[in-house]
Design a protein around this motif. Structure first.
Motif, PDB file in Angstrom:
ATOM      1  N   HIS A 178       0.833  -1.198   0.000  1.00  0.00           N
ATOM      2  CA  HIS A 178       0.000   0.000   0.000  1.00  0.00           C
ATOM      3  C   HIS A 178       0.875   1.257   0.000  1.00  0.00           C
ATOM      4  O   HIS A 178       0.687   2.178  -0.807  1.00  0.00           O
ATOM      5  N   GLU A 179       1.866   1.289   0.889  1.00  0.00           N
ATOM      6  CA  GLU A 179       2.749   2.465   0.986  1.00  0.00           C
ATOM      7  C   GLU A 179       3.539   2.683  -0.308  1.00  0.00           C
ATOM      8  O   GLU A 179       3.702   3.809  -0.776  1.00  0.00           O
ATOM      9  N   THR A 180       4.019   1.579  -0.889  1.00  0.00           N
ATOM     10  CA  THR A 180       4.811   1.686  -2.122  1.00  0.00           C
ATOM     11  C   THR A 180       3.953   2.256  -3.243  1.00  0.00           C
ATOM     12  O   THR A 180       4.379   3.129  -4.000  1.00  0.00           O
ATOM     13  N   MET A 181       2.704   1.785  -3.320  1.00  0.00           N
ATOM     14  CA  MET A 181       1.796   2.299  -4.354  1.00  0.00           C
ATOM     15  C   MET A 181       1.505   3.780  -4.152  1.00  0.00           C
ATOM     16  O   MET A 181       1.342   4.520  -5.117  1.00  0.00           O
ATOM     17  N   GLU A 182       1.407   4.188  -2.883  1.00  0.00           N
ATOM     18  CA  GLU A 182       1.134   5.613  -2.633  1.00  0.00           C
ATOM     19  C   GLU A 182       2.283   6.478  -3.157  1.00  0.00           C
ATOM     20  O   GLU A 182       2.065   7.531  -3.741  1.00  0.00           O
ATOM     21  N   ILE A 183       3.510   6.015  -2.944  1.00  0.00           N
ATOM     22  CA  ILE A 183       4.665   6.781  -3.444  1.00  0.00           C
ATOM     23  C   ILE A 183       4.600   6.830  -4.969  1.00  0.00           C
ATOM     24  O   ILE A 183       4.734   7.881  -5.591  1.00  0.00           O
ATOM     25  N   LYS A 184       4.362   5.653  -5.580  1.00  0.00           N
ATOM     26  CA  LYS A 184       4.350   5.608  -7.043  1.00  0.00           C
ATOM     27  C   LYS A 184       3.213   6.455  -7.613  1.00  0.00           C
ATOM     28  O   LYS A 184       3.393   7.188  -8.583  1.00  0.00           O
ATOM     29  N   SER A 185       2.022   6.375  -6.979  1.00  0.00           N
ATOM     30  CA  SER A 185       0.876   7.088  -7.557  1.00  0.00           C
ATOM     31  C   SER A 185       1.069   8.601  -7.491  1.00  0.00           C
ATOM     32  O   SER A 185       0.564   9.330  -8.346  1.00  0.00           O
ATOM     33  N   ALA A 186       1.848   9.080  -6.522  1.00  0.00           N
ATOM     34  CA  ALA A 186       2.107  10.528  -6.457  1.00  0.00           C
ATOM     35  C   ALA A 186       2.912  10.970  -7.685  1.00  0.00           C
ATOM     36  O   ALA A 186       2.665  12.050  -8.244  1.00  0.00           O
ATOM     37  N   TYR A 187       3.830  10.140  -8.121  1.00  0.00           N
ATOM     38  CA  TYR A 187       4.612  10.474  -9.327  1.00  0.00           C
ATOM     39  C   TYR A 187       3.758  10.359 -10.582  1.00  0.00           C
ATOM     40  O   TYR A 187       3.836  11.192 -11.480  1.00  0.00           O
ATOM     41  N   ILE A 188       2.908   9.300 -10.614  1.00  0.00           N
ATOM     42  CA  ILE A 188       2.076   9.087 -11.811  1.00  0.00           C
ATOM     43  C   ILE A 188       1.127  10.261 -12.020  1.00  0.00           C
ATOM     44  O   ILE A 188       0.849  10.677 -13.140  1.00  0.00           O
ATOM     45  N   LYS A 189       0.629  10.805 -10.892  1.00  0.00           N
ATOM     46  CA  LYS A 189      -0.306  11.922 -10.959  1.00  0.00           C
ATOM     47  C   LYS A 189       0.315  13.083 -11.749  1.00  0.00           C
ATOM     48  O   LYS A 189      -0.335  13.746 -12.540  1.00  0.00           O
ATOM     49  N   ILE A 190       1.600  13.287 -11.547  1.00  0.00           N
ATOM     50  CA  ILE A 190       2.275  14.421 -12.202  1.00  0.00           C
ATOM     51  C   ILE A 190       2.701  14.066 -13.623  1.00  0.00           C
ATOM     52  O   ILE A 190       2.665  14.893 -14.517  1.00  0.00           O
TER      53      ILE A 190
END
Ligand SMILES: NC(=O)c1ccc[n+]([C@@H]2O[C@H](COP(=O)([O-])OP(=O)(O)OC[C@H]3O[C@@H](n4cnc5c(N)ncnc54)[C@H](O)[C@@H]3O)[C@@H](O)[C@H]2O)c1
Ligand SMILES: [Zn+2]
Length: 359
Positions: free
Chosen positions: A211-223
């Motif tokens: 879950h935590e790893t996905m949160e980090i990745k999704s923040a980058y994907i958003k941009i």
């Protein structure tokens, strides 16, 4: 049950996290669905799929050799025999190979059909299932065909990892470490990260870590979903890592190659005076080297193949080589395009020394 919403410019989607595999029963009941499964998963978890008509299951042999247009064509042929067309839901179950093949197939057939993905490897659960990329191999070139198309729903269940080989499990750990090191925070607390990775090795706290790893990745994907800038930094460990996958003829799995690629990137950074010897040693001794897990042979590191692969890197822009390296003790990865062949070779020597492979 936890879930995570991911924003995508193609379509928003949701990741559902499950403690067990009971959710599969609900997916089986859906109408107009067909299944594409990694053959190993079908064999290992057959009892969960008993209620599916065998005519609705397409089995894939998940190898790099099969991650090609030919497999995609076979899925098109399978889909074409079904009564449902654009209203078909394709449920795919497997690791990153199954994901890449079915992502490409679902995005192109009937100009895009509904796709549910159930990742079954640590790497695909913690990393590849989000981010929209679909990639196929062409001849000897890895991942050079592809596009962007996320699943409509993703179901993550770490229970699948009980049957995963240790080597493939450690492959997932490599990507988890990478995202944790890339996480933007004022100062990195390496002892917390080292403890987290030690726990993972004992198979503790897997769901929260995913879950935590996905949160980090999704923040980058958003941009930068389409990988035109900031998302490039995900390639920390990958420039050399991809080259090593090639040079070892895929003996070294993706995430372990990334771990070794991070050590290599840190060597470049140390040589340029960007990361301190103290942090370099700490990361090597307590985090990266213990996560390599497999026994490496010096023959996996063929100078010519490694150099050629680095030259073929999609991100390369000029005469020199491109690599993502830490810019400070806090990592803060940067892309540099000026790695000369000489520096490449010197750093490779130091890497072999660090890995205890220098004769
Ligand atoms: N699209 C993306 O964003 C993206 C990102 C990273 C990697 N990838 C691709 O993913 C691929 C690697 O995927 P991977 O490491 O997830 O694994 P994989 O799909 O290559 O599978 C590895 C092996 O594990 C087996 N397996 C899968 N799940 C299992 C389970 N639960 N129990 C027992 N065996 C199981 C498979 O049959 C296979 O033999 C590479 O081709 C890479 O290029 C794609
Ligand atoms: Zn990767």
């Amino acid at each position: 049950m936890k879930s995570l919403d991911i924003h995508s410019n193609i379509h928003d989607y949701k990741v559902f996290f499950h403690e067990n595999l009971d959710f599969i029963g609900k997916l089986v009941e859906q109408s107009n669905r067909i299944f594409v499964m990694d053959r190993n998963i079908y064999n290992l978890y057959a009892r969960y799929f008993e209620r599916i008509d065998l005519n609705d299951i397409f089995l894939l042999d998940a190898t790099e050799e099969n991650k090609t247009l030919k497999s995609v064509e076979q899925i098109y042929a399978f889909l074409a025999t079904k009564d449902s067309k654009r209203n078909t839901t394709l449920v795919s179950i497997g690791g990153g190979i199954t994901q890449d093949i079915t992502g490409f197939a679902t995005s192109t057939v009937y100009r895009g059909i509904r796709w549910i993905f159930i990742p079954t490897t640590f790497l695909s659960q913690a990393d590849s299932c989000i981010g929209s990329k679909t990639s196929l191999n062409f001849e000897n070139y890895k991942n050079i065909i592809g596009g962007f198309y996320p699943p409509h729903e993703i179901y993550v269940a770490p229970e699948f990892l009980n049957t995963l080989s240790e080597k493939d499990y450690y492959s997932g750990i490599g990507e988890v470490i990478k995202f944790a090191l890339l996480k933007e925070e004022p100062r990195k607390n390496y002892s917390e990260l080292i403890e987290k990775i030690d726990n993972l090795k004992q198979r503790k706290n897997i769901l929260n870590t995913i879950h935590e790893t996905m949160e980090i990745k999704s923040a980058y994907i958003k941009i930068d979903e389409f990988d035109t800038g900031k998302r490039n930094l995900f390639n920390y460990g990958h420039c050399f890592g991809h080259a090593l996958e090639n040079s070892s003829h895929y003996e070294v799995p993706h995430g372990i190659a990334v771990t070794i690629g991070m050590i290599y990137a840190n060597i470049v950074s140390l040589g340029r005076g960007l990361v301190s010897r103290h942090i370099f040693d700490l990361l090597n001794n307590d985090l990266l080297l213990p996560s390599v897990f497999m026994k490496l042979e010096a023959t996996c590191f063929d100078f010519d193949i490694l150099l050629n692969s680095m030259k073929n890197d999609k991100k390369r822009v000029g005469a020199n080589l491109t690599i993502i390296i830490p810019s400070s003790d806090n990592i803060e990865a940067i892309k540099v395009d000026d790695l000369s062949e000489g520096e490449f070779g010197r750093c490779l020597d130091l890497l072999l020394d660090t890995l205890g492979l220098k004769s």
